[in-house]
Design a protein around this motif. Sequence first.
Motif, PDB file in Angstrom:
ATOM      1  N   ARG A  44       0.830  -1.203   0.000  1.00  0.00           N
ATOM      2  CA  ARG A  44       0.000   0.000   0.000  1.00  0.00           C
ATOM      3  C   ARG A  44       0.868   1.259   0.000  1.00  0.00           C
ATOM      4  O   ARG A  44       0.671   2.169  -0.819  1.00  0.00           O
ATOM      5  N   VAL A 223      -5.974  -2.894  -2.720  1.00  0.00           N
ATOM      6  CA  VAL A 223      -4.730  -2.258  -2.283  1.00  0.00           C
ATOM      7  C   VAL A 223      -4.481  -0.974  -3.075  1.00  0.00           C
ATOM      8  O   VAL A 223      -4.024   0.031  -2.526  1.00  0.00           O
ATOM      9  N   SER A 227      -4.086   2.606  -1.505  1.00  0.00           N
ATOM     10  CA  SER A 227      -2.849   3.340  -1.763  1.00  0.00           C
ATOM     11  C   SER A 227      -3.124   4.743  -2.270  1.00  0.00           C
ATOM     12  O   SER A 227      -2.509   5.716  -1.819  1.00  0.00           O
ATOM     13  N   THR A 231      -4.238   6.506   1.447  1.00  0.00           N
ATOM     14  CA  THR A 231      -2.851   6.724   1.853  1.00  0.00           C
ATOM     15  C   THR A 231      -2.356   8.032   1.266  1.00  0.00           C
ATOM     16  O   THR A 231      -2.077   8.989   1.991  1.00  0.00           O
TER      17      THR A 231
END
Length: 303
Positions: A44, A223, A227, A231
């Motif tokens: 990630r 993911v 990401s 994130t």
Amino acid sequence: MVTKQNHLYVHALMLLMVALVAGSFPVGAIITNALPPDVLMFIRFLIAATLFAPFVFYKHGLFIPTPKSLMGYALLSLPLVIFFWCMFESLRYTSPLNTGALYTTVPAITAIFAYFINKESTGKVRSIGLLTGTIGALWIVFRGDVDALLSLNLNYGDSIFLVGCLFMALYSPMIKRVYAGEPMELMTFWVILFGSGWLLLISANKLGGIDWLLVDSVVYGGVLYLSLFTTLFSFFLIQFGTVKIGPTKVAAYSFLIPVFVIPLSILLGVGTFDIATLPGVSLVIFAMILIQTNTKNIEIKKG
């Protein structure tokens, strides 16, 4: 000096951040058992850093920050890595309900850290807002079931996640200590890159034992979502908001996560509306109004 219009713009971005974080819960639930938690987090962070690198290098060139800045970014990435590791590790021993309840303590703990690290005073009105928001968020999580709330006994997994919450609460005040006026995208990139490095150290002994071709494409898609949106985008927004309006105001938006999860769960067909949550929603909104209108805006001086 920041104008009122800019204030509204920053708060709109914080609402976007909350929506992105809330959307990560159903995605995370789908993929969490597919790979070891530290491996998932390494991928990630690595994908987020890789996606962000071209933009950063195009805009700023192959710029390497000073050793002092690099040290600050490395330290700033540690609370994030510890929090995410604690979150996934704790879910092996406890329930999402318990972790959701414990996460509502982050804004109040952030205010304590902000006082000692940034000398940011909480004040009576804001303290009332933090307490009200915590009660409201807990009400939403437990659907107004007081017995369920009172029966929340901390087990081993809860203790691990509570440690993670302490580090997550430390993150925002640390941003204000590390930030020195550099472009926010530079800071975001290096924090994520250092996070990838820490996670590589943790997960290195597991990477070779995974048959990557057998991993379901849904996992890779999940993911990628985490990401890019929860994130890269969310870290950038958190850091931007912390610099503009302060760590306590930004952390207070965590109260709204359960509020956003309700409609998202309904839209995704994995939840239903419970009228018992309405008092909690009202308390959270009231708390947000108190905190956001009473905290003086504190900006970090550049240079």
